[in-house]
Design an enzyme around this catalytic site. Structure first.
Site, short mmCIF file in Angstrom:
data_model
loop_
_atom_site.label_atom_id
_atom_site.label_comp_id
_atom_site.label_asym_id
_atom_site.label_seq_id
_atom_site.Cartn_x
_atom_site.Cartn_y
_atom_site.Cartn_z
N GLU A 118 6.91 2.28 5.97
CA GLU A 118 6.64 1.08 6.76
C GLU A 118 7.84 0.14 6.82
O GLU A 118 8.10 -0.47 7.86
CB GLU A 118 5.42 0.34 6.19
CG GLU A 118 4.09 1.01 6.49
CD GLU A 118 3.84 2.25 5.65
OE1 GLU A 118 2.98 3.07 6.05
OE2 GLU A 118 4.49 2.39 4.59
N PHE A 161 -2.50 1.15 8.87
CA PHE A 161 -3.55 0.26 8.37
C PHE A 161 -2.87 -1.02 7.89
O PHE A 161 -1.75 -0.98 7.37
CB PHE A 161 -4.31 0.89 7.20
CG PHE A 161 -5.23 2.01 7.60
CD1 PHE A 161 -6.56 1.77 7.93
CD2 PHE A 161 -4.76 3.32 7.67
CE1 PHE A 161 -7.40 2.80 8.29
CE2 PHE A 161 -5.60 4.36 8.03
CZ PHE A 161 -6.93 4.10 8.35
N PRO A 173 4.88 -3.02 2.22
CA PRO A 173 6.27 -2.60 2.05
C PRO A 173 7.20 -3.15 3.14
O PRO A 173 8.42 -3.24 2.92
CB PRO A 173 6.19 -1.07 2.12
CG PRO A 173 4.80 -0.75 1.70
CD PRO A 173 3.96 -1.86 2.24
N HIS A 218 -7.72 0.66 2.70
CA HIS A 218 -7.84 0.84 4.15
C HIS A 218 -8.70 -0.23 4.80
O HIS A 218 -9.15 -0.05 5.93
CB HIS A 218 -8.46 2.21 4.47
CG HIS A 218 -7.64 3.37 4.01
ND1 HIS A 218 -7.69 3.84 2.72
CD2 HIS A 218 -6.76 4.16 4.67
CE1 HIS A 218 -6.87 4.87 2.60
NE2 HIS A 218 -6.30 5.09 3.76
#
Length: 338
Positions: A60, A83, A89, A129
């Protein structure tokens, strides 16, 4: 007009902008060949090619960092973080680079990047999630934070976000992706004629970022909500019979404080409903703004109905969510206060 789910409306927005502007690119994890885990990008790679719609490694920070670089050099990336739980990150890239680029360069560079990501629960995804981290981004100067509640707004707001010269964090409530939601059921009720399955204009149009929508007019209490909680508030109002005014914020930052202030000054009561945890949730900022601006019109204390102050409970997902019963109980209590 065409009847669309939110998934279809989001896909249509990207399709329209990619057709209009060759500088718009779409990328992220599984968004190309597979079409996204929720199918929001299905068919776009086949239509526009692998140079403009492509898959990325599970990184990410890298996805967002590359997008910021592209944006600084004139492209308009619309990137997907699979998600919202995975966005952390990339937080440093978003805060330290995207949000500050215009200011650090004295306007020589901008970061016209849109970061799409599904938020909230409803799929029994548990702690990794199902999070709602929107408050982390509303704290950051230089970012815009958007959460639509229906297909019409989703398409119009996403087009506005892609066209915006500043970075936009675009949260998509996954419980609203594929059909109507009546505020109660674990699965959408296909017979419920709600905004989550609605008519959407074909072609290009925009919904302005920073403008709330009054979903229901009322005289007794103002309910401030966004995303999935708009429907929970509607269900609670219908069941209690309380004449509440429901405001769908749509945009958290910039916030339409004028619409909020007008409503609260009229009703004298304010309830805030969101799925995220109570402490330091976006409702805290809303409560502070309302208190500062509407103090002499308030008849009772501001009420917040939110998720629990715990890590996201997988097994108790539907108890964790503020539901119509919890919201309705709080509404009745507010109306009984002198």
């Amino acid at each position: 007009m065409a009847e669309m789910t939110m998934v279809e409306a989001i896909r249509d927005a990207m399709d329209i902008k990619m057709g209009q502007d060759k500088d718009v690119v779409v990328f992220g994890e599984d968004v190309g060949y597979f079409g996204g885990v929720f199918r929001c990008t299905a068919g776009l790679q086949e239509k526009y090619g692998t140079n403009r719609v492509f898959d990325c490694p599970i990184n990410e920070s890298g996805i967002v960092g590359v997008g910021i670089g592209m944006a600084a050099y004139g492209l308009r990336p619309c990137v997907e973080v699979q998600f919202a739980d995975y966005i952390y990150p990339a937080y440093d890239q978003i805060v330290s680079e995207a949000a500050r680029l215009r200011y650090r360069s004295a306007g020589d560079f901008t970061a016209p990047i849109t970061i799409r990501t599904p938020c909230g629960g409803g799929i029994f995804g548990g702690q990794t999630h199902s999070q709602s981290p929107e408050a982390l981004f509303t704290h950051v100067a230089g970012l815009k934070t958007v959460i639509p509640s229906n297909p019409y707004d989703a398409k119009g707001l996403l087009i506005s976000a892609i066209e915006d010269d500043d970075p936009v964090i675009f949260f998509e409530p996954k419980r609203l992706y594929n059909g109507p939601f009546d505020g109660h059921h674990e699965r959408p009720s296909q017979s419920w004629a709600g905004h989550a399955w609605g008519e959407v204009p074909q072609g290009h149009y925009t919904v302005p970022i920073g403008k709330a929508a009054v979903r229901r007019e009322g005289q007794d209490v103002t309910i401030l909500a966004y995303g999935t909680m708009v429907y929970v508030a509607e269900a609670a109002v219908n069941e209690t019979g309380i004449d509440a005014e429901i405001i769908d914020l749509r945009s958290l930052l910039p916030m339409d404080i004028e619409t909020i202030e007008t409503s609260v000054n009229k009703t004298g009561r304010c309830m805030i409903v969101h799925e995220a945890t109570l402490t330091s949730g976006f409702g805290a900022e809303l409560a502070a703004q309302v208190q500062e601006r509407c103090f002499y019109h308030l008849e009772v204390p501001i009420e917040r109905v939110t998720g629990w102050d715990t890590p996201y409970p997988h097994a108790q997902e539907w108890d964790y969510f503020p539901g119509p019963k919890r919201v309705g109980k709080a509404l009745v209590a507010m109306m009984e206060e002198i």
